[in-house]
Design a protein around this motif. Structure first.
Motif, PDB file in Angstrom:
ATOM      1  N   THR A   1     118.801  86.507  34.703  1.00 47.72           N
ATOM      2  CA  THR A   1     119.292  86.770  33.329  1.00 47.72           C
ATOM      3  C   THR A   1     118.609  88.228  33.077  1.00 47.72           C
ATOM      4  O   THR A   1     117.391  88.469  33.307  1.00 47.72           O
ATOM      5  CB  THR A   1     118.869  85.850  32.284  1.00 47.72           C
ATOM      6  OG1 THR A   1     119.687  84.545  32.428  1.00 47.72           O
ATOM      7  CG2 THR A   1     119.249  86.353  30.769  1.00 47.72           C
TER       8      THR A   1
ATOM      9  N   LEU B   1     126.420  92.475  31.929  1.00 48.42           N
ATOM     10  CA  LEU B   1     126.920  91.122  31.985  1.00 48.42           C
ATOM     11  C   LEU B   1     127.763  90.805  33.252  1.00 48.42           C
ATOM     12  O   LEU B   1     127.572  89.714  33.442  1.00 48.42           O
ATOM     13  CB  LEU B   1     127.988  91.075  30.705  1.00 48.42           C
ATOM     14  CG  LEU B   1     127.231  91.029  29.365  1.00 48.42           C
ATOM     15  CD1 LEU B   1     128.497  91.104  28.364  1.00 48.42           C
ATOM     16  CD2 LEU B   1     126.386  90.107  29.064  1.00 48.42           C
TER      17      LEU B   1
ATOM     18  N   GLY C   1     125.288  88.118  34.290  1.00 46.55           N
ATOM     19  CA  GLY C   1     125.983  87.023  33.549  1.00 46.55           C
ATOM     20  C   GLY C   1     125.853  87.027  32.039  1.00 46.55           C
ATOM     21  O   GLY C   1     126.625  86.775  31.130  1.00 46.55           O
ATOM     22  N   HIS C   2     124.234  86.868  31.958  1.00 44.90           N
ATOM     23  CA  HIS C   2     123.912  87.138  30.404  1.00 44.90           C
ATOM     24  C   HIS C   2     122.813  88.127  30.140  1.00 44.90           C
ATOM     25  O   HIS C   2     121.986  88.388  31.158  1.00 44.90           O
ATOM     26  CB  HIS C   2     123.146  85.487  30.184  1.00 44.90           C
ATOM     27  CG  HIS C   2     124.133  84.306  30.299  1.00 44.90           C
ATOM     28  ND1 HIS C   2     124.603  83.771  31.340  1.00 44.90           N
ATOM     29  CD2 HIS C   2     124.736  83.710  28.995  1.00 44.90           C
ATOM     30  CE1 HIS C   2     125.550  83.053  31.002  1.00 44.90           C
ATOM     31  NE2 HIS C   2     125.709  82.666  29.550  1.00 44.90           N
TER      32      HIS C   2
ATOM     33  N   THR D   1     131.746  88.446  23.279  1.00 41.53           N
ATOM     34  CA  THR D   1     131.175  87.729  24.153  1.00 41.53           C
ATOM     35  C   THR D   1     129.903  86.749  23.419  1.00 41.53           C
ATOM     36  O   THR D   1     129.313  87.340  22.550  1.00 41.53           O
ATOM     37  CB  THR D   1     130.587  88.491  25.471  1.00 41.53           C
ATOM     38  OG1 THR D   1     129.840  87.596  26.184  1.00 41.53           O
ATOM     39  CG2 THR D   1     129.544  89.623  24.650  1.00 41.53           C
TER      40      THR D   1
ATOM     41  N   ARG E   1     127.561  85.916  25.421  1.00 39.94           N
ATOM     42  CA  ARG E   1     126.432  85.851  26.632  1.00 39.94           C
ATOM     43  C   ARG E   1     125.755  87.036  26.194  1.00 39.94           C
ATOM     44  O   ARG E   1     124.732  87.364  27.214  1.00 39.94           O
ATOM     45  CB  ARG E   1     127.220  86.219  27.912  1.00 39.94           C
ATOM     46  CG  ARG E   1     128.144  85.046  28.447  1.00 39.94           C
ATOM     47  CD  ARG E   1     128.832  85.287  29.778  1.00 39.94           C
ATOM     48  NE  ARG E   1     129.852  86.474  29.531  1.00 39.94           N
ATOM     49  CZ  ARG E   1     129.823  87.215  30.544  1.00 39.94           C
ATOM     50  NH1 ARG E   1     129.034  87.285  31.460  1.00 39.94           N
ATOM     51  NH2 ARG E   1     130.495  88.230  30.670  1.00 39.94           N
TER      52      ARG E   1
ATOM     53  N   LEU F   1     124.998  75.957  25.149  1.00 36.82           N
ATOM     54  CA  LEU F   1     123.798  76.259  25.970  1.00 36.82           C
ATOM     55  C   LEU F   1     122.596  75.476  25.698  1.00 36.82           C
ATOM     56  O   LEU F   1     122.751  74.931  24.769  1.00 36.82           O
ATOM     57  CB  LEU F   1     123.763  77.742  25.730  1.00 36.82           C
ATOM     58  CG  LEU F   1     124.871  78.836  26.176  1.00 36.82           C
ATOM     59  CD1 LEU F   1     124.201  80.581  25.911  1.00 36.82           C
ATOM     60  CD2 LEU F   1     124.653  78.842  27.816  1.00 36.82           C
TER      61      LEU F   1
ATOM     62  N   PHE G   1     121.456  82.668  21.369  1.00 38.65           N
ATOM     63  CA  PHE G   1     122.703  83.489  21.958  1.00 38.65           C
ATOM     64  C   PHE G   1     123.642  83.460  20.670  1.00 38.65           C
ATOM     65  O   PHE G   1     124.316  84.364  20.343  1.00 38.65           O
ATOM     66  CB  PHE G   1     123.500  82.790  22.978  1.00 38.65           C
ATOM     67  CG  PHE G   1     122.745  83.233  24.463  1.00 38.65           C
ATOM     68  CD1 PHE G   1     123.343  84.540  25.007  1.00 38.65           C
ATOM     69  CD2 PHE G   1     121.500  82.649  24.839  1.00 38.65           C
ATOM     70  CE1 PHE G   1     122.881  84.939  26.077  1.00 38.65           C
ATOM     71  CE2 PHE G   1     121.284  83.151  26.085  1.00 38.65           C
ATOM     72  CZ  PHE G   1     121.505  84.115  26.714  1.00 38.65           C
TER      73      PHE G   1
END
Length: 315
Positions: free
Chosen positions: A5, A48, A52-53, A79, A81, A276, A285
């Motif tokens: 991440t 991203l 991904g995050h 998003t 994320r 999550l 998030f």
């Protein structure tokens, strides 16, 4: 191979050197004066796509334009994320927390756990400064008496200040060398230095326009730190502390195994909004609160050491 991440900052001077070869660097999200909106969207989108995050710390001392840009980018990208975490630490303490999150990012924690771990870890960071003046210190929520304000006008005045986790102010004797005994916030002799952590830490410090070895010669031995590292002063530090005559310091847990144990010991929950994982009472998030009760609170007592196996022994 999985990609950790991304941990992001808004200024390169908030990226401390990695403690080992496994700790990744931090992503830099450029402020509006350095990057237009279109380029900022491309920059964040690329992060991203790769990671991904994205977890970014958003301290309250950031310029409003920078904070607005972060939220604008997140909204336009539509998003969930991107985690924008409001953590209230001084600049060097913020940089230390960023490094701890970078360390944890290579562990087997999900992005939601890493984001919500920031609040937990912040409770174990001791952040302060040696100041040549406390005339503008009130605005950072450290109480300053009238006597201390008056003594700030002395050319040789020096004050030991702890801003986090508990405010503390002591006037130092001994002139510009920084050696001398500490006095209380109102000038009372015999007052102790800022109380340090009861667990093993490393100390990071950064020099401003103040010549003193007090942090390394007096504070570090008193706190029994396991290591000391000097770093350039973050650009935001003089504004946060109200003076450029300072030596900023921050002490925190350096050992990844201890950080991992702290985070892993807290009960995990699932966010009822975005799904999550999280620890504590709020998702990092989507910021949705956790409605179910916790059996293990995130906000540990500030005076409590980490688990017994990590506590520092004292003579």
């Amino acid at each position: 191979m999985s990609v950790p991440t991304a941990i992001a900052v808004t200024s390169a001077d908030l990226v401390l050197p990695a403690p080992d070869r496994h700790t990744p660097g931090a992503a830099l999200l450029h402020p509006p004066e350095q990057l237009d909106l279109e380029a900022a969207l491309a920059e964040t989108g690329a992060l991203l796509e790769r990671h991904g995050h994205l977890v970014a710390l958003v301290p309250p001392w950031l310029p409003r334009s920078t904070v607005q840009r972060l939220h604008t980018v997140r909204a336009i990208l539509e998003t969930d994320r991107i985690a924008l975490l409001g953590i209230d630490l001084p600049p060097l303490g913020t940089a230390l927390l960023v490094r701890q999150l970078r360390q944890l990012s290579v562990c087997d924690f999900s992005p939601g756990i890493i984001a919500s771990a920031a609040r937990l870890l912040s409770h174990y960071i001791y952040a302060g400064a040696l100041l040549g003046s406390v005339a503008k210190l009130d605005r950072v929520r450290v109480p300053v008496g009238l006597g201390a304000h008056a003594r700030s006008w002395s050319p040789s005045a020096q004050f030991a200040v702890l801003a986090h986790p508990k405010p503390h102010l002591a006037k130092l004797g001994g002139g510009a060398g920084g050696g001398g005994r500490a006095q209380g916030a109102h000038g009372h002799r015999g007052a102790v230095l800022p109380a340090g952590p009861e667990f093993a830490t490393h100390l990071t410090f950064a020099r401003g326009q103040l010549t003193s070895d007090w942090v390394t010669a007096e504070l570090a031995p008193a706190w029994q730190v396991q290591g000391v590292m000097e770093n350039p002063l973050p650009a935001a530090s003089p504004g946060w502390w109200g003076t450029g005559k300072l030596v900023e310091f921050a002490a925190g847990i350096p050992d990844l195994s201890v950080l991992y144990q702290l985070v892993a010991s807290v009960r995990r929950e699932e966010c009822r909004w975005c799904g999550l994982e999280l620890i504590g009472d709020r998702c990092g998030f989507c910021a949705a609160p956790l409605t179910a009760p916790l059996t293990a609170p995130l906000t540990a007592p500030l005076t409590a050491p980490p688990p017994a196996s990590t506590a520092r022994s004292r003579p």
